[in-house]
Design an enzyme around this catalytic site. Structure first.
Site, PDB file in Angstrom:
ATOM      1  N   ASP A  56      35.171  40.569  41.498  1.00 41.09           N
ATOM      2  CA  ASP A  56      36.532  41.104  41.369  1.00 41.09           C
ATOM      3  C   ASP A  56      37.254  40.395  40.208  1.00 41.09           C
ATOM      4  O   ASP A  56      37.049  39.211  39.997  1.00 41.09           O
ATOM      5  CB  ASP A  56      37.334  40.975  42.665  1.00 41.09           C
ATOM      6  CG  ASP A  56      36.541  41.463  43.875  1.00 41.09           C
ATOM      7  OD1 ASP A  56      35.651  42.302  43.673  1.00 41.09           O
ATOM      8  OD2 ASP A  56      36.798  40.986  44.987  1.00 41.09           O
ATOM      9  N   ASP A  63      38.541  49.577  48.186  1.00 42.63           N
ATOM     10  CA  ASP A  63      39.599  49.023  47.316  1.00 42.63           C
ATOM     11  C   ASP A  63      40.094  49.959  46.206  1.00 42.63           C
ATOM     12  O   ASP A  63      39.297  50.668  45.588  1.00 42.63           O
ATOM     13  CB  ASP A  63      39.080  47.782  46.570  1.00 42.63           C
ATOM     14  CG  ASP A  63      38.283  46.849  47.425  1.00 42.63           C
ATOM     15  OD1 ASP A  63      38.269  47.015  48.643  1.00 42.63           O
ATOM     16  OD2 ASP A  63      37.652  45.948  46.858  1.00 42.63           O
ATOM     17  N   GLU A 102      39.006  37.326  47.465  1.00 44.21           N
ATOM     18  CA  GLU A 102      38.615  38.608  46.884  1.00 44.21           C
ATOM     19  C   GLU A 102      39.822  39.183  46.135  1.00 44.21           C
ATOM     20  O   GLU A 102      40.976  38.937  46.481  1.00 44.21           O
ATOM     21  CB  GLU A 102      38.167  39.581  47.976  1.00 44.21           C
ATOM     22  CG  GLU A 102      36.909  39.107  48.703  1.00 44.21           C
ATOM     23  CD  GLU A 102      36.353  40.159  49.659  1.00 44.21           C
ATOM     24  OE1 GLU A 102      35.183  40.538  49.507  1.00 44.21           O
ATOM     25  OE2 GLU A 102      37.076  40.600  50.568  1.00 44.21           O
TER      26      GLU A 102
HETATM   27  N1  DQQ Z   1      35.309  45.137  48.148  1.00 49.26           N
HETATM   28  C1  DQQ Z   1      34.492  45.229  46.997  1.00 49.26           C
HETATM   29  C2  DQQ Z   1      34.359  43.855  46.477  1.00 49.26           C
HETATM   30  C3  DQQ Z   1      35.568  43.193  47.009  1.00 49.26           C
HETATM   31  C4  DQQ Z   1      35.707  43.792  48.372  1.00 49.26           C
HETATM   32  C5  DQQ Z   1      33.171  45.857  47.329  1.00 49.26           C
HETATM   33  C6  DQQ Z   1      37.059  43.707  48.946  1.00 49.26           C
HETATM   34  O1  DQQ Z   1      34.294  43.872  45.071  1.00 49.26           O
HETATM   35  O2  DQQ Z   1      35.451  41.820  47.035  1.00 49.26           O
HETATM   36  O3  DQQ Z   1      33.320  47.203  47.691  1.00 49.26           O
HETATM   37  O4  DQQ Z   1      37.276  44.685  49.924  1.00 49.26           O
END
Ligand code: DQQ
Length: 505
Positions: free
Chosen positions: A161, A41, A223
């Site tokens: 998140d 992300d 997310e």
């Molecule tokens: N990727 C992150 C999380 C999120 C997810 C972990 C979404 O924080 O929810 O690497 O791709």
């Protein structure tokens, strides 16, 4: 994506990852990628004193989702990026010892401040870090985690998140989550100092039971929620609908955020590529534009990623506006034009041949801009990354329905690769059309990364031809009455200098 914390067997060590990555023919050259290892992300997006900062979920040790760090890159033009020192490293102890997961950057009275999810075992809890004036050095707060548990009854492994903003003299924050048996949600919190948070309640909750499996199914968890105002009085709530192993796609609500609630008017798909434009985050830049990046996940196996030495690309930065139809309109930032090199123009006119190979347009780094006019019932197909024998090709199709009003944008990847292990599922979505059947189509080809914009609707995907050097052809085929109003194609230069980039500058 599963959140497995063990490395797949056969994963190479950090040594040589950047060199391996450099040799991979599928590695994009004008989309941002990490120097090597794993990227997912976009995080902490900001335009700070004239510099764009892109942080990202990063594992510099292996191309696998494991002990995630925050990578960091800067740019003054959103095209050329400088790798900066890794911003956040998982702690040796503390709430983020298993990973520094996604989050945002806010300006706390001039102090750059990160709010992110610390991961320890299967617990995810909000943490924060303060930055130096140049955003290079980060100090985690001793009070982390700043929220010590999710609201009662919520899984500790589904609370992550952040979207944080200042409103009426206080900080407000959304944390993505899910309510068991009900649906995905965004929990609202409030704080005076970013350290002590009061729980307000769920801002909005989806319905996990309805339309399960549909392309706009809202999943069991949300997310990367992102709330922003756009246009004249519309508030957009972007989230990535998630369900273990089955669902990963970005959606958005349009509606109104007021007080402690969000009243939705409509739900839409953010990108027809689904998981190929995942976990997006946006920021308002110093020019007042809403700029969004998403994570272009891979479509090949973990073993192939391990061999490649890198994994995961960032989308091109997109300018997001509100269309007259009340939906988001997306386009790559105009700054990308600096990478355009030789231009090839195809003469306008009706397309009479069922298939025309455009011999003058070739390449695996291309920017194609065309305007087509389709009669009711007509179809136009643009083939890219086509081998001379046509055995491999990726086809972008636009179709105008017989009623003249409804259209479809479709990406055929069935022949995009002869490798049976890569994902070649088609992708599609609705294409808005005016009475003239006009389609403004932009197709950006960057090795394995493909981004398509048709009348403002985006579709991102990944493709992996097995004969990458030969899969450089472009052609157009039509069924029915289609006029070519304009066709320009440019070779795109690379945005990165030659040579391996240090994994840990
Ligand atoms: N990727 C992150 C999380 C999120 C997810 C972990 C979404 O924080 O929810 O690497 O791709």
């Amino acid at each position: 994506m599963t959140h497995d914390l063990t490395l797949p067997s056969g994963t190479p060590t950090a040594e040589g990852l950047a060199e391996r990555a450099l040799r991979d023919p599928h590695r994009p050259r004008f989309h941002f990628t990490s120097p090597g290892g794993w990227l997912n992300d976009p995080n902490g997006l900001t335009h700070w004193n004239g510099v764009y900062h892109l942080f990202y979920q990063y594992n510099p040790l292996a191309p696998a989702h494991h002990r995630i760090h925050w990578g960091h890159a800067t740019s003054t033009d959103l095209v050329h990026w400088t790798d900066e020192p890794v911003a956040l490293v998982p702690g040796t102890d503390g709430p983020d010892r298993d990973g520094c997961w996604s989050g945002v950057l806010v300006d706390d009275g001039g102090v750059p401040t990160l709010v992110y999810s610390g991961r320890h075992g299967d617990r995810e809890l909000p943490c924060m870090a303060r930055g130096s004036a140049d955003l290079r050095d980060w100090t985690k707060d001793r009070a982390n985690p700043v929220i010590t548990a999710p609201p009662e009854g919520v899984d500790t492994a589904a609370f992550r998140d952040h979207c944080v903003w200042r409103e009426g003299g206080v900080w407000r924050q959304l944390v993505g989550s899910g309510i068991r048996g009900v649906g995905g949600t965004a929990f609202l919190y409030e704080s005076d100092d970013l350290l002590t948070w009061r729980y307000v309640g769920p801002l909005l909750t989806g319905d996990a039971a309805r339309n399960r499996g549909e392309l706009d199914w809202t999943g069991t968890m949300w997310e990367c929620v992102d709330l922003f105002g756009i246009g004249d009085g519309t508030d957009v709530l972007v989230f990535s609908a998630w369900d273990e192993g089955t669902t990963h796609h970005p959606l958005y609500w349009t509606g109104r955020y007021q007080g402690d609630t969000y009243t939705p008017t409509a739900l839409h798909r953010l990108d027809y590529g689904g998981r190929y434009f995942y976990a997006p985050q946006s920021t308002r830049d110093e020019h007042g534009r809403r700029i969004m990046f998403g994570w272009l996940q891979e479509g090949r196996t973990d073993e192939a990623n391990a061999r490649a030495g890198w994994c995961g690309a960032m989308s091109l930065p997109r300018v997001v506006t509100l269309g007259t139809d009340g939906r988001l309109h997306q386009a790559p930032v105009p700054e990308l034009a600096v990478l355009r090199r030789e231009r090839v123009e195809v003469a306008a006119g009706p397309l009479t041949e069922p298939y025309t190979r455009l011999h003058a347009v070739r390449g695996d780094q291309l920017d194609i801009e065309t305007t087509l006019r389709l009669a009711p019932g007509a179809t136009a197909r643009l083939a890219v990354r086509e081998t001379p024998d046509g055995a491999e090709r990726t086809v972008v199709e636009v179709f105008r329905g017989h009623d003249g009003v409804c259209g479809t944008l479709r990406l055929h990847r069935e022949a995009s690769s002869l490798d049976p292990t890569v994902d070649t599922e088609p992708r599609y979505g609705e294409l808005p059309l005016d009475d003239d059947g006009r389609v403004d189509l932009r197709v950006l080809v960057d090795h394995s990364a493909l981004e398509i914009f048709a009348n403002g609707r985006p579709l991102a995907a990944r493709i992996y031809p097995t004969r990458p050097d030969e899969a450089v052809g472009v052609g157009i085929s039509v069924v029915g009455d289609v006029a070519l109003e304009r066709f320009d194609a440019w070779q795109m230069a690379s945005a990165f200098a030659e040579g391996p980039r240090p994994l840990w500058p």
